[in-house]
Design an enzyme around this catalytic site. Structure first.
Site, PDB file in Angstrom:
ATOM      1  N   THR A  13     -18.316   0.953 -33.546  1.00  0.00           N
ATOM      2  CA  THR A  13     -18.210   0.000 -34.656  1.00  0.00           C
ATOM      3  C   THR A  13     -18.189  -1.438 -34.144  1.00  0.00           C
ATOM      4  O   THR A  13     -19.039  -2.262 -34.503  1.00  0.00           O
ATOM      5  CB  THR A  13     -16.913   0.284 -35.459  1.00  0.00           C
ATOM      6  OG1 THR A  13     -16.938   1.634 -35.889  1.00  0.00           O
ATOM      7  CG2 THR A  13     -16.792  -0.646 -36.656  1.00  0.00           C
ATOM      8  N   ARG A  49     -27.308   8.162 -30.956  1.00  0.00           N
ATOM      9  CA  ARG A  49     -26.776   7.788 -32.271  1.00  0.00           C
ATOM     10  C   ARG A  49     -27.545   6.585 -32.857  1.00  0.00           C
ATOM     11  O   ARG A  49     -27.832   5.627 -32.133  1.00  0.00           O
ATOM     12  CB  ARG A  49     -25.315   7.404 -32.046  1.00  0.00           C
ATOM     13  CG  ARG A  49     -24.533   7.074 -33.259  1.00  0.00           C
ATOM     14  CD  ARG A  49     -23.083   6.840 -32.865  1.00  0.00           C
ATOM     15  NE  ARG A  49     -22.505   8.003 -32.202  1.00  0.00           N
ATOM     16  CZ  ARG A  49     -21.351   7.997 -31.536  1.00  0.00           C
ATOM     17  NH1 ARG A  49     -20.659   6.901 -31.415  1.00  0.00           N
ATOM     18  NH2 ARG A  49     -20.905   9.088 -30.968  1.00  0.00           N
ATOM     19  N   LYS A 205       0.623  -3.868 -32.009  1.00  0.00           N
ATOM     20  CA  LYS A 205       0.241  -5.270 -32.240  1.00  0.00           C
ATOM     21  C   LYS A 205       1.481  -6.167 -32.292  1.00  0.00           C
ATOM     22  O   LYS A 205       1.483  -7.283 -31.770  1.00  0.00           O
ATOM     23  CB  LYS A 205      -0.557  -5.381 -33.539  1.00  0.00           C
ATOM     24  CG  LYS A 205      -1.929  -4.707 -33.450  1.00  0.00           C
ATOM     25  CD  LYS A 205      -2.541  -4.521 -34.826  1.00  0.00           C
ATOM     26  CE  LYS A 205      -3.945  -3.944 -34.740  1.00  0.00           C
ATOM     27  NZ  LYS A 205      -4.450  -3.485 -36.035  1.00  0.00           N
ATOM     28  N   GLY A 302     -12.779  -3.966 -39.132  1.00  0.00           N
ATOM     29  CA  GLY A 302     -14.178  -3.961 -39.574  1.00  0.00           C
ATOM     30  C   GLY A 302     -15.070  -4.551 -38.510  1.00  0.00           C
ATOM     31  O   GLY A 302     -14.627  -5.310 -37.640  1.00  0.00           O
TER      32      GLY A 302
HETATM   33  P1  NAP Z   1     -15.604   3.457 -32.023  1.00  0.00           P
HETATM   34  O1  NAP Z   1     -16.384   3.170 -33.246  1.00  0.00           O
HETATM   35  O2  NAP Z   1     -15.053   4.823 -31.815  1.00  0.00           O
HETATM   36  O3  NAP Z   1     -16.515   3.027 -30.781  1.00  0.00           O
HETATM   37  C1  NAP Z   1     -16.272   3.359 -29.463  1.00  0.00           C
HETATM   38  C2  NAP Z   1     -17.577   3.824 -28.827  1.00  0.00           C
HETATM   39  O4  NAP Z   1     -17.366   3.990 -27.440  1.00  0.00           O
HETATM   40  C3  NAP Z   1     -18.044   5.166 -29.390  1.00  0.00           C
HETATM   41  O5  NAP Z   1     -19.448   5.149 -29.507  1.00  0.00           O
HETATM   42  C4  NAP Z   1     -17.554   6.127 -28.322  1.00  0.00           C
HETATM   43  O6  NAP Z   1     -18.262   7.341 -28.306  1.00  0.00           O
HETATM   44  C5  NAP Z   1     -17.805   5.320 -27.070  1.00  0.00           C
HETATM   45  N1  NAP Z   1     -16.979   5.744 -25.946  1.00  0.00           N
HETATM   46  C6  NAP Z   1     -15.719   6.238 -25.970  1.00  0.00           C
HETATM   47  N2  NAP Z   1     -15.283   6.476 -24.731  1.00  0.00           N
HETATM   48  C7  NAP Z   1     -16.302   6.144 -23.896  1.00  0.00           C
HETATM   49  C8  NAP Z   1     -16.461   6.162 -22.495  1.00  0.00           C
HETATM   50  N3  NAP Z   1     -15.486   6.583 -21.680  1.00  0.00           N
HETATM   51  N4  NAP Z   1     -17.615   5.721 -21.974  1.00  0.00           N
HETATM   52  C9  NAP Z   1     -18.619   5.294 -22.790  1.00  0.00           C
HETATM   53  N5  NAP Z   1     -18.544   5.246 -24.114  1.00  0.00           N
HETATM   54  C10 NAP Z   1     -17.378   5.661 -24.671  1.00  0.00           C
HETATM   55  O7  NAP Z   1     -14.358   2.458 -31.905  1.00  0.00           O
HETATM   56  P2  NAP Z   1     -14.231   0.999 -32.522  1.00  0.00           P
HETATM   57  O8  NAP Z   1     -13.753   1.097 -33.930  1.00  0.00           O
HETATM   58  O9  NAP Z   1     -15.442   0.208 -32.210  1.00  0.00           O
HETATM   59  O10 NAP Z   1     -12.983   0.452 -31.689  1.00  0.00           O
HETATM   60  C11 NAP Z   1     -13.117   0.046 -30.342  1.00  0.00           C
HETATM   61  C12 NAP Z   1     -11.831  -0.667 -29.919  1.00  0.00           C
HETATM   62  O11 NAP Z   1     -11.638  -1.798 -30.765  1.00  0.00           O
HETATM   63  C13 NAP Z   1     -10.562   0.177 -30.076  1.00  0.00           C
HETATM   64  O12 NAP Z   1      -9.668  -0.167 -29.057  1.00  0.00           O
HETATM   65  C14 NAP Z   1      -9.974  -0.295 -31.406  1.00  0.00           C
HETATM   66  O13 NAP Z   1      -8.578  -0.157 -31.471  1.00  0.00           O
HETATM   67  C15 NAP Z   1     -10.353  -1.746 -31.377  1.00  0.00           C
HETATM   68  N6  NAP Z   1     -10.472  -2.384 -32.685  1.00  0.00           N
HETATM   69  C16 NAP Z   1     -11.226  -1.810 -33.651  1.00  0.00           C
HETATM   70  C17 NAP Z   1     -11.357  -2.454 -34.891  1.00  0.00           C
HETATM   71  C18 NAP Z   1     -12.144  -1.860 -36.001  1.00  0.00           C
HETATM   72  O14 NAP Z   1     -12.107  -2.413 -37.106  1.00  0.00           O
HETATM   73  N7  NAP Z   1     -12.873  -0.779 -35.803  1.00  0.00           N
HETATM   74  C19 NAP Z   1     -10.716  -3.680 -35.087  1.00  0.00           C
HETATM   75  C20 NAP Z   1      -9.968  -4.244 -34.048  1.00  0.00           C
HETATM   76  C21 NAP Z   1      -9.838  -3.587 -32.836  1.00  0.00           C
HETATM   77  P3  NAP Z   1     -17.701   8.588 -29.162  1.00  0.00           P
HETATM   78  O15 NAP Z   1     -17.915   8.228 -30.597  1.00  0.00           O
HETATM   79  O16 NAP Z   1     -18.521   9.719 -28.673  1.00  0.00           O
HETATM   80  O17 NAP Z   1     -16.240   8.710 -28.843  1.00  0.00           O
HETATM   81  N1  HSE Z   2      -7.448   0.456 -36.920  1.00  0.00           N
HETATM   82  C1  HSE Z   2      -7.112  -0.921 -36.888  1.00  0.00           C
HETATM   83  C2  HSE Z   2      -6.756  -1.379 -38.276  1.00  0.00           C
HETATM   84  C3  HSE Z   2      -8.278  -1.715 -36.386  1.00  0.00           C
HETATM   85  O1  HSE Z   2      -7.026  -0.659 -39.228  1.00  0.00           O
HETATM   86  O2  HSE Z   2      -6.182  -2.455 -38.404  1.00  0.00           O
HETATM   87  C4  HSE Z   2      -7.926  -3.156 -36.159  1.00  0.00           C
HETATM   88  O3  HSE Z   2      -7.051  -3.298 -35.085  1.00  0.00           O
END
Ligand code: NAP
Ligand code: HSE
Length: 431
Positions: A13, A49, A205, A302
């Protein structure tokens, strides 16, 4: 124009949002950085993907060594969400000479001291704006813009997923489980959404913010926390009837050199700024002794809001700003903590208590008696009418000012009464 080569690890994401900003808006980043941020590699374990951005040929790889062994890559955005192998990857990146930008608050809350010490030893930096409150620049504001202040308190909605779920329950009467599924579909939730709904993500956080704002060295698991997983649509309805909205609130309150910290579902009186924060939005109210109250508001989860924070960190790192603040602030260093945690049992406030009881004569009197024995004064009682004697009804008590400890002890006794079904739901109340 000069180039800084960057890489992304984790093209999910957030990673896709970052790639999109770097590729589609290179002119914008170049203007702010005075150089091109060149996306050299993007690593993900799944190469098949469909993705929202077209990565140029040769950029996407499933081999992390192509980043670690490439000395031309200077900055890496680590955008995967767990603890291991993430910790090992972060250490390897630092050791191979990269500066790191991350959104992974779980990793920082768990291994911050080790990772920051190692980065300092190696003369590298770690930037983490996106780890707290997504697109809101709260890390920079607390650690730099408000640095003339002693922060006195900080109250925040720090999790987009739970706020989205609660908003759906308040505004559309959607059931908790359905709202959670939608939050996952929209990319707000963690890979393991339990961390969102049980308050862990918010506590991680809060631990980061408490460190920056108050010099607290608190392990996130030691922060008392309750999530939203026990809240029912009925609680939301009663709260609305009484003029409140339920929010998952992170609280940090300084009293001399002690700090009250907790994460708790809270009834916020309508009209308070945080009560109207809806959907995936987050908000943080900070009170500084010089500036007074300051309110930060924006999307806390997001793709693009989070990518906005990550790319700002990439720019700051590329131009050298991160290195300056990273080393002056000495984050998670061995410096003595400036504050110690306050005894949570003594934290005071008003409370909402919902107990499911058999509708028999004397039940209310028994509950009132237990509350009285704990010196808890009742402000109001609400019980919807039912047709038959003995039917299970929710009994809602709003208390006057009391303490966490008194209400915790009282409900432990209330829940043992023979006419009580299940466990009492307890929430803080803010007027
Ligand atoms: P995500 O959608 O699950 O994306 C992570 C990607 O990395 C997936 O494609 C995953 O593959 C891949 N991956 C996982 N482990 C890996 C590895 N060892 N080597 C290579 N690729 C790998 O997660 P996200 O929502 O982007 O979140 C990423 C980080 O940002 C997290 O720490 C989260 O807490 C933080 N964050 C997210 C948001 C949000 O709104 N989403 C906001 C703030 C912070 P698979 O799908 O196969 O596991
Ligand atoms: N899962 C977290 C949230 C992503 O919903 O706030 C942002 O850190």
């Amino acid at each position: 124009m000069e180039k800084t080569k960057v890489a992304i690890i984790g093209v999910g994401t957030v990673g896709q949002g970052v790639a999109k900003l770097l590729l589609d808006h290179g002119d914008r980043t170049a203007r702010h950085a005075g150089r091109t941020l060149w996306l050299e590699k993007a690593v993900d374990r799944d190469l098949t993907r469909p993705r929202v951005c077209d990565l140029p040929k040769g950029v996407l790889t499933d081999n992390i060594e192509e980043v670690i062994n490439n000395p031309e890559i200077e900055v890496v955005a680590l955008l995967i969400g767990g603890l291991e192998p993430e910790r090992t990857i972060m250490l390897r990146l630092l050791e191979s000479g990269k500066n790191v930008v991350t959104a992974n608050k779980a990793l920082l809350a768990e291994h911050g001291p080790e990772l920051f010490d190692r980065a300092r030893e190696l003369g590298r930096s770690i930037a983490f704006e996106a780890s707290v409150a997504g697109g809101i620049p709260i890390i920079a504001n607390i650690s730099q813009c408000l640095s003339a202040n002693q922060i006195e308190s900080l109250d925040g909605i720090l999790n987009g997923t739970t706020n989205f779920i609660l908003s759906k329950m308040h505004e559309e009467g959607v059931a908790y489980a359905d709202a959670l599924k939608e939050a996952q579909r929209l990319g707000y939730a963690e890979a393991d959404p339990t961390l969102d709904v049980n308050g862990s993500d918010t506590a991680q956080k809060l631990a980061i913010l408490a460190h920056l704002a108050f010099g607290a060295r608190v392990y996130w698991k030691d922060i008392p926390r309750v999530g939203i997983d026990n809240i029912e649509v009925a609680d939301v309805r009663y709260a609305l009837e009484m003029g409140y909205r339920i929010k998952l609130l992170a609280v940090a309150q300084l009293d001399k050199d002690t700090l009250e910290l907790h994460v708790s579902p809270t009834l916020l009186r309508r009209g308070l700024p945080l009560s109207d924060v809806s959907g995936p939005f987050n908000a943080i109210r900070v009170v500084g002794d010089a500036v007074g109250p300051v309110l930060f508001f924006g999307q806390g989860a997001g793709q693009m809001p989070t990518a906005s924070a990550v790319v700002a960190d990439l720019i700051d790192t590329a131009v050298g700003r991160t290195a300056i603040t990273f080393h002056t602030l000495e984050l998670w260093s061995n410096r003595k903590a400036r504050v110690t945690p306050r005894d949570f049992a003594k934290a005071d406030g008003r409370f909402y208590l919902r107990t499911n009881v058999e509708d028999h004569p004397g039940v209310l009197a028994q509950i009132a008696s237990i509350l009285g024995q704990h010196n808890i004064s009742i402000a109001s009682v609400l019980q919807p009418e039912v047709d038959k004697d003995g039917e299970i009804v929710p009994l809602i008590v709003m208390t006057h000012l009391t303490t966490e400890g008194a209400t915790r002890k009282a409900i432990a006794e209330i829940d043992k009464l023979p006419s009580v079904r299940g466990k009492t739901v307890r929430m803080w109340v803010r007027d």
